[in-house]
Scaffold this active site. Sequence first.
Site, PDB file in Angstrom:
ATOM      1  N   ASN A 107       0.837  -1.192   0.000  1.00 37.44           N
ATOM      2  CA  ASN A 107       0.000   0.000   0.000  1.00 37.44           C
ATOM      3  C   ASN A 107       0.875   1.246   0.000  1.00 37.44           C
ATOM      4  OD1 ASN A 107       0.405   1.120   2.699  1.00 37.44           O
ATOM      5  ND2 ASN A 107      -0.643  -0.698   3.428  1.00 37.44           N
ATOM      6  N   ASP A 108       0.254   2.381  -0.337  1.00 38.00           N
ATOM      7  CA  ASP A 108       1.052   3.583  -0.562  1.00 38.00           C
ATOM      8  C   ASP A 108       1.725   4.090   0.707  1.00 38.00           C
ATOM      9  OD1 ASP A 108      -1.389   4.271   0.469  1.00 38.00           O
ATOM     10  OD2 ASP A 108      -1.610   6.096  -0.724  1.00 38.00           O
ATOM     11  N   CYS A 130     -15.937  10.990  14.391  1.00 37.69           N
ATOM     12  CA  CYS A 130     -14.963  10.385  13.479  1.00 37.69           C
ATOM     13  C   CYS A 130     -15.685   9.357  12.612  1.00 37.69           C
ATOM     14  CB  CYS A 130     -13.857   9.715  14.298  1.00 37.69           C
ATOM     15  SG  CYS A 130     -12.595   8.900  13.288  1.00 37.69           S
ATOM     16  N   CYS A 142     -11.140  11.302  17.709  1.00 42.94           N
ATOM     17  CA  CYS A 142      -9.952  10.536  17.318  1.00 42.94           C
ATOM     18  C   CYS A 142      -8.905  11.481  16.709  1.00 42.94           C
ATOM     19  CB  CYS A 142     -10.307   9.491  16.270  1.00 42.94           C
ATOM     20  SG  CYS A 142     -11.500   8.268  16.819  1.00 42.94           S
ATOM     21  N   GLU A 171      -7.515  11.344  13.877  1.00 43.41           N
ATOM     22  CA  GLU A 171      -7.850  11.671  12.489  1.00 43.41           C
ATOM     23  C   GLU A 171      -8.963  12.715  12.399  1.00 43.41           C
ATOM     24  OE1 GLU A 171      -7.270   8.728   9.176  1.00 43.41           O
ATOM     25  OE2 GLU A 171      -9.454   8.665   9.346  1.00 43.41           O
TER      26      GLU A 171
END
Length: 276
Positions: free
Chosen positions: A64-65, A127, A134, A136
């Site tokens: 994954n990136d 979130c 969170c 994020e």
Amino acid sequence: MRGKVLAEVRQATRADAAPGAVLDDAVRAIAAALADAGRPRGELAVVGLAIAGEALGLPVALENDANAGALGELRFGAARGLQQVVYLTVSTGIGGGIIIDGRLYRGGQRLRRGVRHMVLDPDGPACGCGNRGCLEALASGSAIAREGRDAAARGESPALARLALSVGRDELTAEHVAEAAAGGDAVAAGIVTRAAGFFGLGLAAIVNALNPEAIIIGGVVSNLGHRFLGPAETAMRERALALPADAVSLRSSALGDRAAALGAVALVSASSGRVS
Ligand SMILES: [Zn+2]
């Protein structure tokens, strides 16, 4: 293997198209990059792919990136020569990869989820995971953009209100908030500083848990520069335990949005004797 970029082609992913169409686009992009570099296809030894598996809704076939970005920084960028590294890319969401003893830690998926959804403010904004407050939801590019849109809607920030008028309020991004902050708008500056402070709390928890030599920050917030990374580092150093805090350095990505692509180069060069 010097990690020199010979050509670069960009195109949007047709995330809602069939997998075959996305693959066709990738093949066309490779052909265009070869043409730009003036190299025949026969010179190509191997193709590495770094794929945003979550965004495509597909299983991750190769790397994954976020992991690829960590590998790219380790091999060619800000983490060269280091053994214990956390790479965080903060754009719409928060992703990252972990290097332990100089190697990519492949069990990082759950750890990454734990980092994205560590609760820093139980009464904070909702979130996507269903919880509140969170990391994020408080410190990603999306979080900064959301705060900017709210401030524009409430009429608190003349600069953000002007930007909202010109691009459309729903289109305000973290970069717009940073632009307003750089222009002297106190509300926009406060939004960036507050998000950075929460990010620093997250970093402190990472420092305490993993004791890395360096944390490399990529993505949108890295582009915000010292305005974001300064308060984030202050909060990290205030809140982390003294010993691991003394051992860690906070660095911007050296490769920017090329980190994942160069990580794919590192990935194939590690597994193929044909690349030199
Ligand atoms: Zn969450």
